[in-house]
Design a protein around this motif. Sequence first.
Motif: not given
Length: 454
Positions: A34-35, A112-114, A119-120, A448-449
């Motif tokens: 989840r980016g 920033l939000a997930p 996903a790739l 970001l991860r």
Amino acid sequence: MSAPSADSGAAAPAGGPGDPGHVATAGLSLSPFRGLRYVPDRVGTLAAVTSPPYDVVDPGRRLDLETADPHNVVRLILPRPEPEDSGDRPDRDTRYRHAARLLAEWQQEGVLAPDPAPALYVYEQRTHEPGGGSLQRGLIGALAVSGREAGVVLPHEDVMPRPVADRVGLMRTTRANLEPLLLTYRGSGGAAGVVERAATGEPLLATTTSDGTDHRLWAVTDPAELAEVTRDLATCRALIADGHHRWEMYLRLQREHRHLPRSPWDRGMVLLVDTARYPLRVRAIHRVLYRLPVAEAVAALGPHWQVKEVPGPLDAALAALAEAKQHGGNAFLLTGGEGAYRLVSEPDEERIAATVRTDRPEEWRRLDATVLHETLLEHTWHVPDAPDHIGYLHTAAAAEQEAARSGGTAVLLHPVEERVVRRLAEQGVTMPRKSTSFGPKPATGLVLRSLALG
């Protein structure tokens, strides 16, 4: 089972079509995640919050990025100390805590939000240059971390302890992969097909950075597409193109957390590029010897090297270096930034034999970076390989300017061919640190991860 070839490979597929997250035991295993991404409405522009990778951001560029937007990702990858710390040499932990606090605050504020689902990410970079630009596409995902002994991810350069320790401290404190490493592989076409199909759809984001590069990002969530990537990558291994210190960071943090079952530290965020489809550019990384004036450097060469003055400006001098390299042998360009250039070439063979270690392949012993570090820096100029003595610059112009500023010597190198890099890596042989600069490098800040998201 033997490790698969770096070009394609002979490993068996790591899982069935319904098992896209299965961990490959013989090849690459890239998992969705989840980016964590910037919310466009909460920042000035997406371009204004991106940054180049941390190790190519000089102090002036860092300040420009910080002022471009208060949420620029450079504040996370190269954090300042906490505001209350006014010491001359603030503790590293203070900087790391500041980055972690900013990361948490930006999520709480909705900057920033997930993404809603793992996903790739298909990532595209397009440059526009005189005579034609370039296009690069690849897959961003969470790659299973493994050491050199596994033969799956191949390093080609040595690392320095201080940058590794710095990145470990930052990631340990923020619990996030803040920028993707750049790795190359050669697949059989399955993953590449997924990439090309995704790129025909509407992107998650599109932006153009100040250098004129267009960036686009797509999410791949379809189980069948993810399974296709899994099958293809399970037959491959990868070469680390950019990010050796951060890969070592992944390995160290994985060891620290090996007691945890299904640990998020077992994977790290990377960009995988099929180099058969999208060949990367390889450029040299130049050295600046801060405490060695160029006149002293030239005088110390003695009778062991041929030294010839070549005309400037810089581009013309670099052309003379390239011409010298066409004839084989070692060659370097020295300048103090004063507009004069010395081509140093044709080393004495006895000198090379006496100073370069003999327990490595002959191809490694003849590398310019090897001869520079083992013969010139260690035995001729006696320059310690320490930050106070040597700077590493990614452009010849920057190295020339830094030599002029410091009163030192810029040592300009000619790039190594990618096939040489790969051939040595496949033999388990690493080149001297900072031997190559692969590109184009991915922009930092597009995704970001967070380890908190799994």
